[in-house]
Design a protein around this motif. Structure first.
Motif, PDB file in Angstrom:
ATOM      1  N   GLY A 174      14.542   2.984  -3.492  1.00  0.00           N
ATOM      2  CA  GLY A 174      14.961   3.880  -2.416  1.00  0.00           C
ATOM      3  C   GLY A 174      14.557   5.336  -2.581  1.00  0.00           C
ATOM      4  N   TYR A 175      13.715   5.624  -3.554  1.00  0.00           N
ATOM      5  CA  TYR A 175      13.282   7.007  -3.760  1.00  0.00           C
ATOM      6  C   TYR A 175      12.205   7.410  -2.751  1.00  0.00           C
ATOM      7  N   THR A 176      12.142   8.693  -2.478  1.00  0.00           N
ATOM      8  CA  THR A 176      11.029   9.242  -1.708  1.00  0.00           C
ATOM      9  C   THR A 176       9.863   9.427  -2.663  1.00  0.00           C
ATOM     10  N   VAL A 177       8.709   8.896  -2.291  1.00  0.00           N
ATOM     11  CA  VAL A 177       7.524   8.950  -3.149  1.00  0.00           C
ATOM     12  C   VAL A 177       6.365   9.531  -2.348  1.00  0.00           C
ATOM     13  N   ILE A 178       5.695  10.508  -2.951  1.00  0.00           N
ATOM     14  CA  ILE A 178       4.497  11.112  -2.364  1.00  0.00           C
ATOM     15  C   ILE A 178       3.407  11.019  -3.423  1.00  0.00           C
ATOM     16  N   MET A 179       2.249  10.495  -3.033  1.00  0.00           N
ATOM     17  CA  MET A 179       1.146  10.381  -3.983  1.00  0.00           C
ATOM     18  C   MET A 179      -0.143  10.879  -3.345  1.00  0.00           C
ATOM     19  N   ASP A 180      -1.027  11.379  -4.208  1.00  0.00           N
ATOM     20  CA  ASP A 180      -2.351  11.847  -3.782  1.00  0.00           C
ATOM     21  C   ASP A 180      -2.252  12.987  -2.761  1.00  0.00           C
ATOM     22  N   ARG A 181      -1.315  13.895  -2.999  1.00  0.00           N
ATOM     23  CA  ARG A 181      -1.146  15.078  -2.137  1.00  0.00           C
ATOM     24  C   ARG A 181      -0.893  16.292  -3.034  1.00  0.00           C
ATOM     25  N   CYS A 182      -1.476  17.417  -2.666  1.00  0.00           N
ATOM     26  CA  CYS A 182      -1.239  18.662  -3.399  1.00  0.00           C
ATOM     27  C   CYS A 182      -0.017  19.358  -2.813  1.00  0.00           C
ATOM     28  N   ILE A 183       0.968  19.623  -3.651  1.00  0.00           N
ATOM     29  CA  ILE A 183       2.209  20.243  -3.184  1.00  0.00           C
ATOM     30  C   ILE A 183       1.947  21.642  -2.617  1.00  0.00           C
ATOM     31  N   LYS A 184       1.003  22.380  -3.199  1.00  0.00           N
ATOM     32  CA  LYS A 184       0.687  23.728  -2.714  1.00  0.00           C
ATOM     33  C   LYS A 184       0.071  23.667  -1.313  1.00  0.00           C
ATOM     34  N   PRO A 238       0.827  -1.208   0.000  1.00  0.00           N
ATOM     35  CA  PRO A 238       0.000   0.000   0.000  1.00  0.00           C
ATOM     36  C   PRO A 238       0.867   1.266   0.000  1.00  0.00           C
ATOM     37  N   ILE A 239       0.338   2.308  -0.607  1.00  0.00           N
ATOM     38  CA  ILE A 239       1.068   3.576  -0.685  1.00  0.00           C
ATOM     39  C   ILE A 239       1.116   4.211   0.695  1.00  0.00           C
ATOM     40  N   GLU A 240       2.332   4.538   1.115  1.00  0.00           N
ATOM     41  CA  GLU A 240       2.526   5.173   2.411  1.00  0.00           C
ATOM     42  C   GLU A 240       3.382   6.420   2.207  1.00  0.00           C
ATOM     43  N   PHE A 285       7.691   0.302  -7.485  1.00  0.00           N
ATOM     44  CA  PHE A 285       8.911   0.382  -8.287  1.00  0.00           C
ATOM     45  C   PHE A 285       9.873   1.418  -7.706  1.00  0.00           C
ATOM     46  N   LEU A 286       9.367   2.627  -7.447  1.00  0.00           N
ATOM     47  CA  LEU A 286      10.223   3.704  -6.946  1.00  0.00           C
ATOM     48  C   LEU A 286      10.681   3.437  -5.512  1.00  0.00           C
ATOM     49  N   ASN A 287       9.789   2.920  -4.685  1.00  0.00           N
ATOM     50  CA  ASN A 287      10.112   2.612  -3.300  1.00  0.00           C
ATOM     51  C   ASN A 287      11.213   1.547  -3.230  1.00  0.00           C
ATOM     52  N   SER A 288      11.154   0.554  -4.104  1.00  0.00           N
ATOM     53  CA  SER A 288      12.167  -0.516  -4.116  1.00  0.00           C
ATOM     54  C   SER A 288      13.543   0.017  -4.497  1.00  0.00           C
ATOM     55  N   ALA A 337       7.468   6.898 -13.695  1.00  0.00           N
ATOM     56  CA  ALA A 337       8.376   6.401 -12.659  1.00  0.00           C
ATOM     57  C   ALA A 337       9.647   5.850 -13.294  1.00  0.00           C
ATOM     58  N   HIS A 338       9.507   5.138 -14.392  1.00  0.00           N
ATOM     59  CA  HIS A 338      10.681   4.597 -15.095  1.00  0.00           C
ATOM     60  C   HIS A 338      11.530   5.727 -15.684  1.00  0.00           C
ATOM     61  N   GLU A 339      10.880   6.761 -16.204  1.00  0.00           N
ATOM     62  CA  GLU A 339      11.610   7.924 -16.726  1.00  0.00           C
ATOM     63  C   GLU A 339      12.311   8.659 -15.581  1.00  0.00           C
ATOM     64  N   PHE A 340      11.621   8.821 -14.464  1.00  0.00           N
ATOM     65  CA  PHE A 340      12.172   9.467 -13.265  1.00  0.00           C
ATOM     66  C   PHE A 340      13.451   8.748 -12.822  1.00  0.00           C
ATOM     67  N   ASP A 341      13.446   7.437 -12.882  1.00  0.00           N
ATOM     68  CA  ASP A 341      14.580   6.627 -12.444  1.00  0.00           C
ATOM     69  C   ASP A 341      15.836   6.895 -13.277  1.00  0.00           C
ATOM     70  N   LYS A 342      15.676   7.467 -14.453  1.00  0.00           N
ATOM     71  CA  LYS A 342      16.810   7.710 -15.352  1.00  0.00           C
ATOM     72  C   LYS A 342      17.408   9.110 -15.199  1.00  0.00           C
ATOM     73  N   ILE A 343      16.822   9.944 -14.339  1.00  0.00           N
ATOM     74  CA  ILE A 343      17.343  11.305 -14.186  1.00  0.00           C
ATOM     75  C   ILE A 343      17.842  11.511 -12.753  1.00  0.00           C
ATOM     76  N   ASP A 344      18.490  12.639 -12.540  1.00  0.00           N
ATOM     77  CA  ASP A 344      19.021  12.982 -11.219  1.00  0.00           C
ATOM     78  C   ASP A 344      17.965  13.769 -10.451  1.00  0.00           C
ATOM     79  N   ALA A 345      17.069  13.031  -9.766  1.00  0.00           N
ATOM     80  CA  ALA A 345      15.988  13.665  -9.005  1.00  0.00           C
ATOM     81  C   ALA A 345      15.812  12.944  -7.678  1.00  0.00           C
TER      82      ALA A 345
END
Length: 137
Positions: A120-130, A2-4, A115-118, A90-98
């Motif tokens: 080691g990336y920080t992942v935020i979903m279903d949240r408004c950045i503003k 589950p997304i955390e 995929f991203l969590n495995s 997510a796959h495109e993100f994995d190829k850049i420096d972010a």
């Protein structure tokens, strides 16, 4: 899995540290949510990198067609695309420096999260950045 999302305190730290935000799916139409949210983040002092192959510029900044067209480090990739596009992004993100993959309010994909969590990336979903920025200032 589950997304955390990170805690609100951790999100606040991410936003305090970040300087450059690549906005995938940003619109050049001021009436669109992606434009309004990005404009607020720009006014808050963040550098906004527009990522949308369908537009030329936003806020006087030339748009790039994809994440891989961005030069230099990106602190946050903020996604304004439908949930079904997140795995590909997510796959495109994995190829850049972010550092952080952020999917806006109402946008989430468990496969992309896993995929991203495995990796080691920080992942935020279903949240408004503003909203998160306003709540953690």
């Amino acid at each position: 899995m589950p997304i955390e999302n990170p805690s609100r305190e951790e999100i606040g730290q991410i936003l305090k540290k970040a300087k450059r935000i690549a906005v995938v799916g940003i619109s050049d139409n001021p009436d669109r949510t992606s434009y309004m949210v990005s404009e607020a983040m720009k006014k808050a002092g963040y550098e906004i990198i527009p990522v949308n192959p369908m537009i030329d510029t936003v806020f006087g900044v030339k748009a790039v067609a994809s994440l891989q067209d961005i030069k230099g480090h990106v602190d946050i990739v903020n996604v304004f695309r439908r949930s079904e596009f997140l795995l590909e992004l997510a796959h495109e993100f994995d190829k850049i420096d972010a550092d952080v993959f952020w999917a806006q309010l109402g946008v989430e994909n468990e496969e992309a999260y896993d995929f991203l969590n495995s990796k080691g990336y920080t992942v935020i979903m279903d949240r408004c950045i503003k909203v998160e920025h306003a709540l953690t200032k």
